[in-house]
Scaffold this motif. Structure first.
Motif, PDB file in Angstrom:
ATOM      1  N   LEU A 163       0.832  -1.200   0.000  1.00  0.00           N
ATOM      2  CA  LEU A 163       0.000   0.000   0.000  1.00  0.00           C
ATOM      3  C   LEU A 163       0.868   1.252   0.000  1.00  0.00           C
ATOM      4  CD1 LEU A 163      -2.740  -1.051   2.596  1.00  0.00           C
ATOM      5  CD2 LEU A 163      -2.898  -1.041   0.106  1.00  0.00           C
ATOM      6  N   ARG A 166       2.215   1.649  -3.522  1.00  0.00           N
ATOM      7  CA  ARG A 166       1.156   2.018  -4.463  1.00  0.00           C
ATOM      8  C   ARG A 166       0.971   3.532  -4.491  1.00  0.00           C
ATOM      9  NH1 ARG A 166      -4.801   0.778  -2.625  1.00  0.00           N
ATOM     10  NH2 ARG A 166      -4.200   2.515  -1.274  1.00  0.00           N
ATOM     11  N   ASP A 167       1.051   4.164  -3.315  1.00  0.00           N
ATOM     12  CA  ASP A 167       0.783   5.597  -3.206  1.00  0.00           C
ATOM     13  C   ASP A 167       2.038   6.445  -3.328  1.00  0.00           C
ATOM     14  OD1 ASP A 167      -1.868   4.920  -2.731  1.00  0.00           O
ATOM     15  OD2 ASP A 167      -1.562   4.802  -0.561  1.00  0.00           O
ATOM     16  N   TYR A 615       1.185   2.067  -9.987  1.00  0.00           N
ATOM     17  CA  TYR A 615       0.551   1.547 -11.189  1.00  0.00           C
ATOM     18  C   TYR A 615       1.129   2.204 -12.434  1.00  0.00           C
ATOM     19  CZ  TYR A 615      -3.206   0.754 -14.591  1.00  0.00           C
ATOM     20  OH  TYR A 615      -3.910   0.404 -15.704  1.00  0.00           O
ATOM     21  N   ASP A 896      -9.301  -1.912  -9.324  1.00  0.00           N
ATOM     22  CA  ASP A 896      -9.512  -2.181  -7.903  1.00  0.00           C
ATOM     23  C   ASP A 896      -8.561  -3.236  -7.358  1.00  0.00           C
ATOM     24  OD1 ASP A 896     -10.596  -4.196  -9.401  1.00  0.00           O
ATOM     25  OD2 ASP A 896     -12.488  -4.329  -8.295  1.00  0.00           O
ATOM     26  N   GLU A 899      -7.177  -2.360  -3.968  1.00  0.00           N
ATOM     27  CA  GLU A 899      -8.117  -1.893  -2.952  1.00  0.00           C
ATOM     28  C   GLU A 899      -8.210  -2.898  -1.810  1.00  0.00           C
ATOM     29  OE1 GLU A 899      -9.585   1.088  -2.992  1.00  0.00           O
ATOM     30  OE2 GLU A 899      -8.465   1.503  -4.846  1.00  0.00           O
ATOM     31  N   ARG A 900      -8.685  -2.418  -0.681  1.00  0.00           N
ATOM     32  CA  ARG A 900      -8.870  -3.329   0.455  1.00  0.00           C
ATOM     33  C   ARG A 900     -10.023  -4.280   0.150  1.00  0.00           C
ATOM     34  NH1 ARG A 900     -11.638  -4.881   4.675  1.00  0.00           N
ATOM     35  NH2 ARG A 900     -10.726  -5.100   6.765  1.00  0.00           N
ATOM     36  N   SER A 902     -13.280  -6.537   0.735  1.00  0.00           N
ATOM     37  CA  SER A 902     -14.405  -6.406   1.663  1.00  0.00           C
ATOM     38  C   SER A 902     -14.430  -7.590   2.618  1.00  0.00           C
ATOM     39  CB  SER A 902     -15.720  -6.351   0.887  1.00  0.00           C
ATOM     40  OG  SER A 902     -15.951  -7.593   0.224  1.00  0.00           O
ATOM     41  N   GLU A 997      -4.916  -6.663   0.025  1.00  0.00           N
ATOM     42  CA  GLU A 997      -5.087  -6.162  -1.330  1.00  0.00           C
ATOM     43  C   GLU A 997      -6.055  -7.084  -2.062  1.00  0.00           C
ATOM     44  OE1 GLU A 997      -0.547  -4.507  -1.869  1.00  0.00           O
ATOM     45  OE2 GLU A 997      -1.020  -6.603  -2.238  1.00  0.00           O
ATOM     46  N   TYR A 998      -6.961  -6.506  -2.791  1.00  0.00           N
ATOM     47  CA  TYR A 998      -8.047  -7.251  -3.423  1.00  0.00           C
ATOM     48  C   TYR A 998      -7.537  -8.450  -4.196  1.00  0.00           C
ATOM     49  CZ  TYR A 998     -12.408  -7.890  -6.072  1.00  0.00           C
ATOM     50  OH  TYR A 998     -13.557  -8.397  -6.620  1.00  0.00           O
TER      51      TYR A 998
END
Length: 1022
Positions: A163, A166-167, A615, A896, A899-900, A902, A997-998
């Motif tokens: 994460l 990624r950012d 990305y 996605d 993404e976290r 669910s 991560e998804y």
């Protein structure tokens, strides 16, 4: 630069920062005193400690049986003030190894980017933090300013999660290699165009002179020569510091000849003709640019730029790679046209790391690069040989004769571009300088050593000839090499324009290659004529050599005679590793021994989002995630023409589904399209050319470019057609006139006579045609072996049923996972792909035809899956593929993916995991499975406790919490340990910690992870 701050106050400040960022030895912190204990980047790390005041580094550490691999992330350095911090930053940037730097001064903390530096803008861009604003501990952070919050982003727990990466944009465009390349290109362009000089220079003169200056400045920046040395040798007219004192041509040539006499005369040779064209204006332009920071713009104006680079600390691997790209660019793409590409140093490191798992690169292990370029692989191999020699000698300094001997005895290269060959020699010479003792260098520089510093390599160890030339052209190349490494041209022999290569291929028919692929020929010649028994080959080749049907003979024959140890499939990084490369890349590792029945091969297929980069960004390093390495029986990969495709491109669940469907086809419940057609009098064949069909090209329809699979699969249920609108095709003619049909050759008469299912090889706009039609080989056709007008209504119903099926989402899944190159590069469907396509029909009268023709949308998709036997979790996995995983095609990434997941997704993962574990154990409720998340660490954890069949289920202890604590306390990370797995013998439980991560919590992942769970459990339970 030696450490200048060593008092207790700075020791306390260092300890404070380490505590704040949670840098500990067990989670990746390396004290400078430990740098000698690592095997990769050891020289760079020790150099950082000695010359950049680096007190330690936070790194990803990967302990393997034979070595301790390190990917350094953050240097922590000490400085007296901001002025010294700036000097340290310049050196760290010039070294080009770590993305982050934290400099501590008595007054402040200075977080800096390791890949960004500008001396002119430094003071404005730096955001230092006063010690009074730095919290004592993370728990005491309170409300923070942005600059302090940014410092806390460098905490160990953050750096270990994807994460963070990624950012966090790692802007490689400002990296030293890009900066230096820009400067070299600008300078070369100025000399060739004649900007600010008396006359233009030919490229050979311009770049030879640049190379000579670069050599001189390396000697200066490494402290081998200085102004005193120049004066003592009679070169008083040469001033290193005074930009206003020009160098005359005569004094410059005198200096270069003196250096040649002492060090070596073969570095960047200039012909007499080129020397006559060079005058003082050319010499002083280069001097001003390379030493005093001038940069020539297109208008001829001078700006500051080049001076930021410190050649004294630049890694030789970086220089070698930069020069390789520089030579490519100034030759207007000559090497690229020949299929040769700039090889980034971090890719070389990954390949050599894998090599050393089988063959330790030490003295006595000869290394050959058959397409050496500027020597980046040879530099990496030579450095490892030097480091192993140091280790064997208890880290004592090595004498000049030993350093020179290690090079001359072990390193060999072939490169037909003479300029690149000389750069390779230059790069190896500079690598020597990293290891020669200062007293030996001073002795040579003073002219007191009868031998030159650098041995002659070109013609003895490096050969500026074609690799396929006669052995007489390489007389001193050893007959048996222990290790072959490199990046040979990815091109056809025709485009390679090598007469010796074409001749070798003709003379060695026992060494087949696919589609005339030159890289495969390099593999064969290296193994057959240069490698010792049990030697290892590690070459970068096109990934299509592993998957294309045309390369099957290459793979089959290779694996019959030699053992493929493993392969890295870089398909998903294809657009990020080699700028402008058309083909995806793979690393091939082959041992020169016949395979045994028990031989296995490993395969690693990294995703771009599994690497520490944002990305669609360019990578700065490559990390091997060992949990993603799969192993396959060597015999299966050798015998099955599709095995390598499945190993490279399919996930375990996809292979399991394909195996299940193949078994059903074998049992006759469903069929493969080719066999189905053969049983009902139909065929699957491609169209043809004008010569083949007897028709003029205007009567042959051609196909539009292939789409992405994402375009082909919408999120809405299918109706009658695959697309809302028909795909546009370049129609040359619609209905084939009867007069033209009469001219069609016998082979194509039935195909073109109508009542045919037309399947474009891009799998778009599949049509049923009830009229005569001509088409090229861009199309495949399903038709009956009779005139179209004579087909029966039931036969036409079969074609309509096949059309309905082939335009479904279900069929898209089977094409995506069955088409050899669909997921890799959106290439066309091959005839064999369609023939091996599963269909839910077995005969002309199959009642399922009527059902398929009657249903639409979701009802149709559900029925097709039931008819194929694909239900329950398999159905969910296919739907997941069509919704999510299909977006990884051609190097792309779903929006996605990071993404976290669910809570519902986590629960579904656990459900599938539980069912898979039960299946593998052979009974229900074999394991109690629980899961939890740790938001602070950014991970989820799954723990499975084994339950004896005759024991009641007991309450499971909080295994998840314990697993997270263990993860936090060790050097685990999301990249090399994305599936951190452990076994607790007391509770007979297996736990897995993985990033939140998804893409890591899919149904596909549950299938794959369950195998790791079970393997760990079985090993622990023994």
């Amino acid at each position: 630069m030696r450490p200048t701050i060593t008092n207790s106050s700075m020791d306390e400040k260092l300890a404070r920062i380490l505590k704040l960022l949670d840098y500990q030895p067990q989670n990746g912190w390396l004290e400078a005193s430990e740098f000698d204990g690592v095997s990769v980047h050891r020289f760079a790390l020790t150099q950082a400690a000695q010359e950049m005041n680096v007190a330690g580094a936070f790194a990803w550490i990967d302990e393997v049986p034979t070595t301790r691999l390190v990917a350094p992330l953050v240097y922590v350095a000490l400085a007296a003030d901001l002025a010294e911090a700036k000097k340290i930053h310049r050196k760290v940037w010039s070294q080009g190894l770590v993305p982050f730097l934290i400099v501590l001064t008595p007054q402040e903390v200075v977080p800096l980017h390791g890949f960004q530096f500008s001396s002119a803008l430094w003071e404005k861009s730096v955001s230092s933090i006063s010690w009074s604003d730095v919290p004592a501990t993370f728990e005491q952070r309170g409300q923070l300013e942005d600059r302090v919050a940014n410092l806390l982003d460098y905490r160990a727990v953050k750096l270990r999660t994807s994460l963070f990466w990624r950012d966090r944009a790692i802007e490689v465009s400002g990296r030293v290699d890009q900066y230096l390349l820009m400067g070299l290109e600008s300078l070369s362009d100025s000399l060739i165009k004649g900007l600010k000089v008396t006359r233009p220079l030919p490229p050979t003169a311009a770049n030879g002179l640049i190379g000579r200056f670069l050599y001189v400045l390396f000697l200066v920046d490494r402290g081998i020569i200085n102004q005193q040395w120049l004066n003592e040798r009679g070169h008083e007219e040469i001033s290193l510091a005074d930009s206003n004192q020009p160098w005359s041509a005569a004094s410059t040539w005198a200096l270069l000849e003196d250096l040649d006499g002492i060090f070596n005369g073969s570095i960047f040779p200039l012909s007499a003709a080129d020397r006559r064209k060079i005058d003082a204006t050319h010499i002083n332009l280069i001097r001003l640019v390379m030493r005093h920071g001038a940069k020539i713009t297109g208008s001829g104006e001078v700006q500051l730029a080049f001076i930021d680079v410190d050649l004294g600390v630049m890694r030789i691997e970086t220089l070698s790679a930069v020069y390789e790209q520089f030579l490519e660019n100034i030759k207007s793409g000559e090497r690229r046209q020949q299929g040769a590409y700039y090889t980034p140093p971090f890719l070389v490191d990954l390949v050599l790391d894998r090599v050393e798992e089988s063959v330790v690169l030490r003295d006595g292990i000869t290394v050959l690069d058959p397409a050496a370029g500027s020597g980046v692989f040879l530099v990496g191999a030579y450095r490892r040989i030097l480091e192993h020699a140091r280790t064997a000698n208890f880290n004592a300094e090595m004498g000049l004769d030993e350093v020179r001997g290690l090079l001359q005895r072990n390193i060999y290269g072939v490169e037909r571009n003479p300029d690149a060959c000389h750069v390779a020699a230059f790069s190896l010479y500079l690598t020597m300088l990293d290891y020669v003792m200062p007293r030996d260098l001073r002795k040579v520089a003073a002219g007191h050593d009868p031998n030159k510093l650098f041995p002659s390599l070109v013609g003895t160890n490096l050969f500026a000839v074609d690799f396929f030339a006669s052995p007489a052209a390489m007389p001193t190349l050893p007959r048996e090499i222990h290790c072959v490494v490199g990046n040979p041209p990815w091109q056809t022999l025709k485009k390679l324009k090598s007469t010796p290569a074409s001749r070798w291929a003709t003379e060695h028919r026992e060494s087949p290659i696919g589609n005339d692929q030159a890289a495969e020929l390099f593999v064969w010649k290296s193994l057959r004529q240069h490698m010792t028994a049990n030697g290892l080959l590690a070459l970068l080749i096109p990934a299509k050599s592993f998957v294309n049907p045309t390369a099957y003979k290459f793979r089959k024959n290779l694996m019959a005679e030699f053992t493929i140890v493993g392969a890295v499939n870089f398909s998903h990084l294809r657009h990020r590793l080699f700028a402008g490369a058309k083909h995806a890349c793979a690393a091939l590792f082959v041992k020169n021994e016949r395979p045994s029945p028990t031989s296995w091969a490993w395969v690693y297929s990294p995703l771009s989002i599994g690497q520490p980069m944002p990305y669609k960004a360019w990578p700065w390093t490559l990390i091997v995630d060992r949990s993603e390495i799969q192993t396959f029986p060597h015999s299966r990969l050798a015998e099955d023409s599709r095995a390598w495709f499945e190993a490279f491109m399919l996930r375990p669940v996809d292979r399991q589904i394909r195996s299940f469907v193949q078994d059903r086809a074998q049992a006759g419940v469903i069929q493969l399209l080719g066999k189905f057609c053969a049983g009902i009098g139909a065929s699957v064949k491609r169209g043809g050319s004008s010569v083949e069909t007897g028709l003029e090209s205007k009567f042959l329809e051609v196909e539009s470019p292939p789409p992405s699979l994402l375009e082909m699969v919408s999120s809405k249920p299918r109706t009658r057609d695959l697309f809302e609108e028909p795909a546009k095709t370049a129609l040359r003619s619609d209905r084939l006139p009867l007069a033209q049909l009469a001219r069609v050759s016998t082979t194509y008469k039935h195909q073109f006579s109508g009542h045919v299912l037309l399947v474009p090889r891009n799998f778009r706009d599949i049509r049923y045609l009830d009229y005569p039609k001509g088409f090229s080989s861009s199309f495949l056709a399903v038709y009956f072996e009779k005139a179209g007008s004579k087909t029966s209504p039931q036969e036409r119903k079969v074609l309509l049923g096949l059309k309905k099926y082939l335009t479904s989402n279900t069929a898209q899944y089977f094409m995506a996972t069955g088409g050899r190159r669909w997921l890799m590069d959106r290439s066309n469907v091959e005839p064999t792909d369609l023939q091996n396509f599963p269909v839910p029909f077995t005969s002309l009268e199959d009642p399922r035809l009527d059902k398929v023709l009657a249903l639409e949308g979701t009802a149709l998709e559900n029925y097709l899956m039931r008819a194929l036997g694909v239900e329950a979790d398999y159905k969910l996995a296919i739907e997941e593929f069509l919704r999510f995983r299909i977006q990884f095609q051609d190097g792309d990434v779903p929006g996605d993916a990071l993404e976290r997941p669910s809570n519902q997704m986590l629960e579904k993962y656990v459900d599938v995991m539980r069912l898979q574990l039960d299946d593998l154990m052979g009974r229900e409720n074999a394991f109690v499975v629980q899961h939890a998340v740790d938001e602070m660490t950014g991970v989820g954890v799954v723990a499975a406790r084994f339950c004896e069949a005759d024991m009641p289920t007991k309450k499971t202890p909080d295994l998840c919490r314990e697993a997270v604590i263990q993860y936090q306390q060790h050097a685990k990370n999301s990249f090399s340990d994305s599936l951190s797995i452990g076994y607790d013998s007391v509770s007979t439980a297996v736990s897995v910690v993985k990033p939140l991560e998804y893409f890591r919590w899919t149904i596909d992942s549950a299938y794959s992870d369950s195998r790791h769970f079970m393997n760990t459990f079985m090993k622990g339970a023994v």
